[in-house]
Design a protein around this motif. Structure first.
Motif, PDB file in Angstrom:
ATOM      1  N   VAL A 239       0.816  -1.212   0.000  1.00 30.55           N
ATOM      2  CA  VAL A 239       0.000   0.000   0.000  1.00 30.55           C
ATOM      3  C   VAL A 239       0.851   1.264   0.000  1.00 30.55           C
ATOM      4  CG1 VAL A 239      -1.680   1.329   1.344  1.00 30.55           C
ATOM      5  CG2 VAL A 239      -1.965  -1.139   1.088  1.00 30.55           C
ATOM      6  N   THR A 240       1.991   1.221   0.702  1.00 35.16           N
ATOM      7  CA  THR A 240       2.809   2.416   0.876  1.00 35.16           C
ATOM      8  C   THR A 240       4.120   2.376   0.110  1.00 35.16           C
ATOM      9  OG1 THR A 240       3.867   1.474   2.831  1.00 35.16           O
ATOM     10  CG2 THR A 240       1.874   2.805   3.183  1.00 35.16           C
ATOM     11  N   ALA A 241       4.530   1.186  -0.328  1.00 36.12           N
ATOM     12  CA  ALA A 241       5.837   1.007  -0.979  1.00 36.12           C
ATOM     13  C   ALA A 241       6.965   1.527  -0.094  1.00 36.12           C
ATOM     14  CB  ALA A 241       5.872   1.667  -2.359  1.00 36.12           C
ATOM     15  N   SER A 242       6.832   1.299   1.211  1.00 35.84           N
ATOM     16  CA  SER A 242       7.875   1.664   2.159  1.00 35.84           C
ATOM     17  C   SER A 242       7.881   0.629   3.272  1.00 35.84           C
ATOM     18  CB  SER A 242       7.657   3.071   2.708  1.00 35.84           C
ATOM     19  OG  SER A 242       6.417   3.157   3.389  1.00 35.84           O
ATOM     20  N   GLU A 243       8.919   0.661   4.104  1.00 35.04           N
ATOM     21  CA  GLU A 243       9.079  -0.389   5.100  1.00 35.04           C
ATOM     22  C   GLU A 243       8.235  -0.141   6.349  1.00 35.04           C
ATOM     23  OE1 GLU A 243      13.097  -0.128   7.299  1.00 35.04           O
ATOM     24  OE2 GLU A 243      13.422   0.966   5.415  1.00 35.04           O
ATOM     25  N   VAL A 244       7.837  -1.236   6.968  1.00 37.39           N
ATOM     26  CA  VAL A 244       7.040  -1.167   8.187  1.00 37.39           C
ATOM     27  C   VAL A 244       7.405  -2.357   9.067  1.00 37.39           C
ATOM     28  CG1 VAL A 244       5.104  -2.393   7.083  1.00 37.39           C
ATOM     29  CG2 VAL A 244       4.695  -1.026   9.128  1.00 37.39           C
ATOM     30  N   SER A 245       7.472  -2.117  10.372  1.00 38.31           N
ATOM     31  CA  SER A 245       7.745  -3.186  11.341  1.00 38.31           C
ATOM     32  C   SER A 245       6.785  -3.160  12.521  1.00 38.31           C
ATOM     33  CB  SER A 245       9.184  -3.091  11.863  1.00 38.31           C
ATOM     34  OG  SER A 245      10.114  -3.359  10.835  1.00 38.31           O
ATOM     35  N   ASP A 246       6.065  -2.073  12.680  1.00 36.91           N
ATOM     36  CA  ASP A 246       5.140  -1.935  13.810  1.00 36.91           C
ATOM     37  C   ASP A 246       3.909  -2.811  13.602  1.00 36.91           C
ATOM     38  OD1 ASP A 246       3.878  -0.548  16.153  1.00 36.91           O
ATOM     39  OD2 ASP A 246       2.489   0.070  14.556  1.00 36.91           O
ATOM     40  N   PRO A 247       3.592  -3.704  14.539  1.00 41.01           N
ATOM     41  CA  PRO A 247       2.467  -4.627  14.360  1.00 41.01           C
ATOM     42  C   PRO A 247       1.126  -3.948  14.092  1.00 41.01           C
ATOM     43  CG  PRO A 247       3.873  -5.419  16.116  1.00 41.01           C
ATOM     44  CD  PRO A 247       4.384  -4.061  15.751  1.00 41.01           C
ATOM     45  N   ASP A 248       0.826  -2.864  14.805  1.00 38.54           N
ATOM     46  CA  ASP A 248      -0.451  -2.181  14.576  1.00 38.54           C
ATOM     47  C   ASP A 248      -0.520  -1.583  13.172  1.00 38.54           C
ATOM     48  OD1 ASP A 248      -1.409  -2.809  17.083  1.00 38.54           O
ATOM     49  OD2 ASP A 248      -0.731  -0.929  17.993  1.00 38.54           O
ATOM     50  N   SER A 249       0.590  -1.059  12.696  1.00 39.52           N
ATOM     51  CA  SER A 249       0.633  -0.512  11.338  1.00 39.52           C
ATOM     52  C   SER A 249       0.484  -1.621  10.303  1.00 39.52           C
ATOM     53  CB  SER A 249       1.945   0.248  11.112  1.00 39.52           C
ATOM     54  OG  SER A 249       2.053   1.349  11.987  1.00 39.52           O
ATOM     55  N   ILE A 250       1.125  -2.757  10.546  1.00 37.86           N
ATOM     56  CA  ILE A 250       0.999  -3.902   9.636  1.00 37.86           C
ATOM     57  C   ILE A 250      -0.456  -4.348   9.548  1.00 37.86           C
ATOM     58  CG2 ILE A 250       1.539  -6.355   9.385  1.00 37.86           C
ATOM     59  CD1 ILE A 250       4.349  -5.670  10.535  1.00 37.86           C
ATOM     60  N   ARG A 265       5.862  -2.094  -8.406  1.00 40.13           N
ATOM     61  CA  ARG A 265       6.982  -1.410  -9.062  1.00 40.13           C
ATOM     62  C   ARG A 265       7.676  -0.481  -8.063  1.00 40.13           C
ATOM     63  NH1 ARG A 265       7.500   3.572 -11.141  1.00 40.13           N
ATOM     64  NH2 ARG A 265       5.286   3.950 -10.717  1.00 40.13           N
ATOM     65  N   GLU A 266       6.877   0.268  -7.321  1.00 41.12           N
ATOM     66  CA  GLU A 266       7.448   1.193  -6.343  1.00 41.12           C
ATOM     67  C   GLU A 266       8.126   0.454  -5.187  1.00 41.12           C
ATOM     68  OE1 GLU A 266       4.856   4.796  -5.511  1.00 41.12           O
ATOM     69  OE2 GLU A 266       3.459   3.532  -6.648  1.00 41.12           O
ATOM     70  N   CYS A 267       7.581  -0.705  -4.805  1.00 31.35           N
ATOM     71  CA  CYS A 267       8.209  -1.511  -3.747  1.00 31.35           C
ATOM     72  C   CYS A 267       9.618  -1.936  -4.163  1.00 31.35           C
ATOM     73  CB  CYS A 267       7.366  -2.757  -3.449  1.00 31.35           C
ATOM     74  SG  CYS A 267       5.821  -2.443  -2.558  1.00 31.35           S
ATOM     75  N   VAL A 268       9.730  -2.398  -5.397  1.00 33.51           N
ATOM     76  CA  VAL A 268      11.039  -2.838  -5.895  1.00 33.51           C
ATOM     77  C   VAL A 268      12.003  -1.653  -5.965  1.00 33.51           C
ATOM     78  CG1 VAL A 268      12.264  -3.821  -7.877  1.00 33.51           C
ATOM     79  CG2 VAL A 268      10.091  -4.818  -7.123  1.00 33.51           C
ATOM     80  N   LEU A 269      11.513  -0.522  -6.451  1.00 34.77           N
ATOM     81  CA  LEU A 269      12.359   0.665  -6.525  1.00 34.77           C
ATOM     82  C   LEU A 269      12.807   1.094  -5.126  1.00 34.77           C
ATOM     83  CD1 LEU A 269      10.485   2.759  -9.250  1.00 34.77           C
ATOM     84  CD2 LEU A 269      12.671   1.562  -9.495  1.00 34.77           C
ATOM     85  N   TYR A 270      11.906   1.027  -4.158  1.00 32.79           N
ATOM     86  CA  TYR A 270      12.260   1.403  -2.784  1.00 32.79           C
ATOM     87  C   TYR A 270      13.378   0.519  -2.256  1.00 32.79           C
ATOM     88  CZ  TYR A 270      12.001   2.131   2.239  1.00 32.79           C
ATOM     89  OH  TYR A 270      12.336   2.387   3.548  1.00 32.79           O
ATOM     90  N   LEU A 279      16.809  -9.684  -5.546  1.00 34.05           N
ATOM     91  CA  LEU A 279      15.515 -10.118  -5.036  1.00 34.05           C
ATOM     92  C   LEU A 279      15.384 -11.616  -5.265  1.00 34.05           C
ATOM     93  CD1 LEU A 279      13.138  -7.258  -6.267  1.00 34.05           C
ATOM     94  CD2 LEU A 279      14.224  -7.531  -4.039  1.00 34.05           C
ATOM     95  N   VAL A 280      15.062 -12.339  -4.201  1.00 35.28           N
ATOM     96  CA  VAL A 280      14.968 -13.790  -4.260  1.00 35.28           C
ATOM     97  C   VAL A 280      13.510 -14.187  -4.026  1.00 35.28           C
ATOM     98  CG1 VAL A 280      15.823 -15.972  -3.344  1.00 35.28           C
ATOM     99  CG2 VAL A 280      17.324 -13.956  -3.369  1.00 35.28           C
ATOM    100  N   GLU A 281      12.883 -14.745  -5.042  1.00 33.28           N
ATOM    101  CA  GLU A 281      11.469 -15.139  -4.984  1.00 33.28           C
ATOM    102  C   GLU A 281      11.368 -16.545  -4.408  1.00 33.28           C
ATOM    103  OE1 GLU A 281       7.528 -15.239  -7.938  1.00 33.28           O
ATOM    104  OE2 GLU A 281       9.528 -14.808  -8.756  1.00 33.28           O
ATOM    105  N   LEU A 282      10.673 -16.670  -3.287  1.00 36.61           N
ATOM    106  CA  LEU A 282      10.554 -17.949  -2.595  1.00 36.61           C
ATOM    107  C   LEU A 282       9.142 -18.501  -2.768  1.00 36.61           C
ATOM    108  CD1 LEU A 282      12.404 -17.137   0.766  1.00 36.61           C
ATOM    109  CD2 LEU A 282      13.361 -17.979  -1.378  1.00 36.61           C
ATOM    110  N   GLY A 283       9.041 -19.690  -3.365  1.00 35.39           N
ATOM    111  CA  GLY A 283       7.723 -20.287  -3.548  1.00 35.39           C
ATOM    112  C   GLY A 283       7.537 -20.819  -4.950  1.00 35.39           C
ATOM    113  N   THR A 284       6.350 -20.635  -5.473  1.00 38.21           N
ATOM    114  CA  THR A 284       5.986 -21.212  -6.764  1.00 38.21           C
ATOM    115  C   THR A 284       6.074 -20.181  -7.880  1.00 38.21           C
ATOM    116  OG1 THR A 284       4.488 -22.764  -5.669  1.00 38.21           O
ATOM    117  CG2 THR A 284       4.130 -22.389  -8.009  1.00 38.21           C
ATOM    118  N   GLY A 285       6.674 -20.591  -8.999  1.00 39.30           N
ATOM    119  CA  GLY A 285       6.703 -19.731 -10.180  1.00 39.30           C
ATOM    120  C   GLY A 285       7.818 -18.705 -10.163  1.00 39.30           C
ATOM    121  N   LYS A 286       7.857 -17.911 -11.255  1.00 42.10           N
ATOM    122  CA  LYS A 286       8.917 -16.919 -11.429  1.00 42.10           C
ATOM    123  C   LYS A 286       8.354 -15.590 -11.932  1.00 42.10           C
ATOM    124  CE  LYS A 286      12.290 -20.527 -12.626  1.00 42.10           C
ATOM    125  NZ  LYS A 286      13.268 -21.004 -13.639  1.00 42.10           N
ATOM    126  N   ILE A 287       7.086 -15.326 -11.629  1.00 42.85           N
ATOM    127  CA  ILE A 287       6.433 -14.126 -12.149  1.00 42.85           C
ATOM    128  C   ILE A 287       7.119 -12.864 -11.633  1.00 42.85           C
ATOM    129  CG2 ILE A 287       4.319 -12.750 -12.075  1.00 42.85           C
ATOM    130  CD1 ILE A 287       2.738 -15.361 -12.252  1.00 42.85           C
TER     131      ILE A 287
END
Length: 317
Positions: A239-250, A265-270, A279-287
């Motif tokens: 939603v913000t394309a910025s970092e968050v660690s506070d549980p209530d904010s999450i 796109r903005e998350c990656v740029l950030y 960037l390491v994609e963990l899980g299924t696929g390579k999208i």
């Protein structure tokens, strides 16, 4: 090299997901069993054997993708002795992938995440009657021109239907969502402007738009019922394309995410601005991996989903 772990969203599901890992790693089997137990459903069998039509149902795809991602994480940590917090600077996920990211980072319990995603999938499916909403992909136009054509289409609309940008995925790859007629009107405007490709997507509901408010209300309630801990590494939020660690904010951002734009796109740029180079994609696929170079040419992307991928990644640390 500074890394971030990223987690895929809906559309990456495939029959057989996680099966090879389950056969070769007991810790992966434990993940799938814990998710099955939490849901009271043999989701792992559906993941391994299909049918794809049932696996693709939103209520199944969302917890299934999370389970496949967390199986990779647990194998890396427990069998590969990887220190999660020392290996990753951030976590991020595309839409439902945020739940995978938060679970991987220790903010959410695995069983809680599975139940939340089951509820999220059902609520999103039920928020809008079938046939009322639609989503469309526009290829070849960046976010600025897309926002202009959406505004133009909205101005032409006689019924005031909703059409918004749902996903800003990468340069030249934007997804719209809203009322079917409004989205179709935006497609026509896009074609007039020479967009390379504009097409309706085969989805059953208009995700990430204001029509999802009933689902957001459900998630607001469900999220009050679980514990959210500070993640081991910060989340870069959709939603913000910025970092968050506070549980209530999450918690608040997870609710907003249901109706809000996925600013991938903005998350990656950030993350790039903060010094992340891989960037390491963990899980299924390579999208998501496929989008990395289109967003930031200075970054590399890799996908880790099977035993061979895991061995290669651990060897690179």
């Amino acid at each position: 090299m500074t890394r971030a772990f990223i987690f895929p969203g809906q559309g990456s599901q495939a029959v057989g997901m996680g099966q090879e890992l389950a056969k070769s790693h007991s810790v992966a089997r434990e993940v799938f069993q814990e998710v099955d137990d939490a849901l009271g459903q043999n989701l792992s069998r559906l993941m391994f054997e299909g049918p794809i039509e049932e696996l693709t149902l939103t209520e199944n795809a969302q917890p299934a993708l999370m389970a496949a991602s967390l199986a990779v994480v647990r194998v890396l940590e427990k069998d590969g002795n990887m220190d999660f917090a020392k290996t990753a600077r951030f976590v991020a996920g595309h839409s439902l992938g945020e739940y995978s990211a938060l679970t991987a980072a220790g903010a959410l319990d695995l069983a809680d995440a599975a139940r939340l995603l089951k509820a999220r999938g059902l609520a999103m499916q039920e928020a809008v009657p079938v046939g009322i909403g639609a989503m469309a992909a526009l290829l070849g136009l960046d976010i600025g021109p897309v926002e202009e054509l959406v505004a133009e289409a909205q101005a032409k609309s006689v019924d005031g239907g909703i059409c918004v940008v749902a996903n800003d995925n990468a340069d030249g790859q934007v997804v719209l969502s809203g009322h079917k007629e409004a989205v179709e009107a935006a497609i026509e405007v896009a074609k007039e402007k020479g967009v390379k490709k504009a097409m309706l997507l085969p989805v059953s509901a208009p995700f990430h738009c204001p029509l999802m408010q009933p689902a957001a209300d459900v998630m607001a309630e469900k999220l009050t019922e679980v514990v959210i801990a500070p993640p081991r590494v910060p989340l870069v939020a959709n939603v913000t394309a910025s970092e968050v660690s506070d549980p209530d904010s999450i918690r608040r951002l997870l609710v907003e995410q249901v109706t809000g734009r996925v600013r991938w796109r903005e998350c990656v740029l950030y993350m790039g601005e903060q010094g992340v180079t891989e960037l390491v994609e963990l899980g299924t696929g390579k999208i998501l991996t496929g989008m990395v170079r289109r967003i930031n040419r200075e970054m590399t992307g890799s996908a880790v989903q099977g035993s061979q991928d895991i061995e290669a990644f651990l060897a690179s640390l």
